[in-house]
Design a protein around this motif. Structure first.
Motif, PDB file in Angstrom:
ATOM      1  N   LEU A 134      13.658  23.220   3.623  1.00  0.00           N
ATOM      2  CA  LEU A 134      13.123  24.022   2.527  1.00  0.00           C
ATOM      3  C   LEU A 134      12.851  25.455   2.957  1.00  0.00           C
ATOM      4  O   LEU A 134      13.075  26.392   2.187  1.00  0.00           O
ATOM      5  CB  LEU A 134      11.872  23.361   1.958  1.00  0.00           C
ATOM      6  CG  LEU A 134      12.114  21.979   1.343  1.00  0.00           C
ATOM      7  CD1 LEU A 134      10.808  21.374   0.876  1.00  0.00           C
ATOM      8  CD2 LEU A 134      13.129  22.033   0.217  1.00  0.00           C
ATOM      9  N   THR A 145       5.754  24.019   6.449  1.00  0.00           N
ATOM     10  CA  THR A 145       6.962  24.104   5.635  1.00  0.00           C
ATOM     11  C   THR A 145       8.034  23.392   6.451  1.00  0.00           C
ATOM     12  O   THR A 145       8.113  23.586   7.655  1.00  0.00           O
ATOM     13  CB  THR A 145       7.418  25.562   5.378  1.00  0.00           C
ATOM     14  OG1 THR A 145       7.707  26.193   6.620  1.00  0.00           O
ATOM     15  CG2 THR A 145       6.382  26.341   4.613  1.00  0.00           C
ATOM     16  N   SER A 173      12.398  27.935  -0.127  1.00  0.00           N
ATOM     17  CA  SER A 173      11.632  27.167  -1.104  1.00  0.00           C
ATOM     18  C   SER A 173      10.144  27.402  -0.873  1.00  0.00           C
ATOM     19  O   SER A 173       9.720  27.774   0.215  1.00  0.00           O
ATOM     20  CB  SER A 173      11.942  25.681  -0.954  1.00  0.00           C
ATOM     21  OG  SER A 173      11.061  24.902  -1.735  1.00  0.00           O
ATOM     22  N   ASN A 229      16.010  27.455   2.914  1.00  0.00           N
ATOM     23  CA  ASN A 229      16.479  27.787   1.566  1.00  0.00           C
ATOM     24  C   ASN A 229      15.466  28.590   0.759  1.00  0.00           C
ATOM     25  O   ASN A 229      15.604  28.707  -0.455  1.00  0.00           O
ATOM     26  CB  ASN A 229      16.839  26.501   0.821  1.00  0.00           C
ATOM     27  CG  ASN A 229      18.047  25.821   1.435  1.00  0.00           C
ATOM     28  OD1 ASN A 229      18.980  26.477   1.873  1.00  0.00           O
ATOM     29  ND2 ASN A 229      18.008  24.512   1.498  1.00  0.00           N
ATOM     30  N   VAL A 276       4.299  22.125  -4.463  1.00  0.00           N
ATOM     31  CA  VAL A 276       4.994  23.379  -4.741  1.00  0.00           C
ATOM     32  C   VAL A 276       3.990  24.259  -5.496  1.00  0.00           C
ATOM     33  O   VAL A 276       3.822  24.124  -6.694  1.00  0.00           O
ATOM     34  CB  VAL A 276       6.263  23.154  -5.592  1.00  0.00           C
ATOM     35  CG1 VAL A 276       6.959  24.486  -5.879  1.00  0.00           C
ATOM     36  CG2 VAL A 276       7.216  22.184  -4.903  1.00  0.00           C
TER      37      VAL A 276
END
Length: 152
Positions: free
Chosen positions: A99, A95, A104, A102, A137
């Motif tokens: 991201l 990761t 994500s 935040n 994702v």
């Protein structure tokens, strides 16, 4: 569920924002506290999560590089370090810092694995293709670290 442990090396990861929130979210998803270890056990059949931040594979005389392999998923990697880490270390996945910070659910993982599980039509992202990785994702994000944990 695949077994996982949190790998903490002897270097404090700078730039791993919200690690405590992620660990709490992970504990909530697992319904128990994640095991935290300081070294890799070759007999462990699961995966390790390693907080990276600004660490590079060469950090602390290569100690970090010795601990990154196909059984290690890296958390919160600084973007500029990603290509070198993918090329040199071949981790299970990553990761990136922005991201992860935040919450994500976007990950960078091995293309052959992503192709097997991909359920969404997505544009081809050739950014990591040369290293055998792709960005994906797996589930929509909602800003919670429980969802981040599920995606990983």
């Amino acid at each position: 569920m695949i077994e996982i442990k949190l790998l903490k090396v002897n270097i404090e990861p700078i730039g791993v924002d919200n690690l405590d929130s992620f660990i709490q979210g992970l504990n909530n998803v697992l319904d128990r506290e994640i095991d935290i270890v300081t070294e890799i056990d070759s007999s462990f059949n699961g995966y390790y999560l390693l907080p990276m931040g600004f660490m590079t594979p060469e950090s602390r005389d290569g100690f970090v590089k010795q601990n990154i392999n196909e059984k290690v998923f890296l958390l919160s990697v600084i973007n500029s370090n990603i290509p070198g880490i993918l090329e040199e270390c071949k981790p299970a996945g990553i990761t990136n810092w922005m991201l992860f910070r935040n919450a994500s659910t976007a990950i960078i993982g091995k293309t052959k694995v992503i192709d097997k599980i991909r359920t969404q039509n997505e544009d081809d992202d050739e950014m990591y293709e040369d290293y055998g990785y792709d960005e994906y994702v797996p589930i929509p994000f909602d800003g919670t670290y429980e969802t981040v944990a599920k995606a990983i």
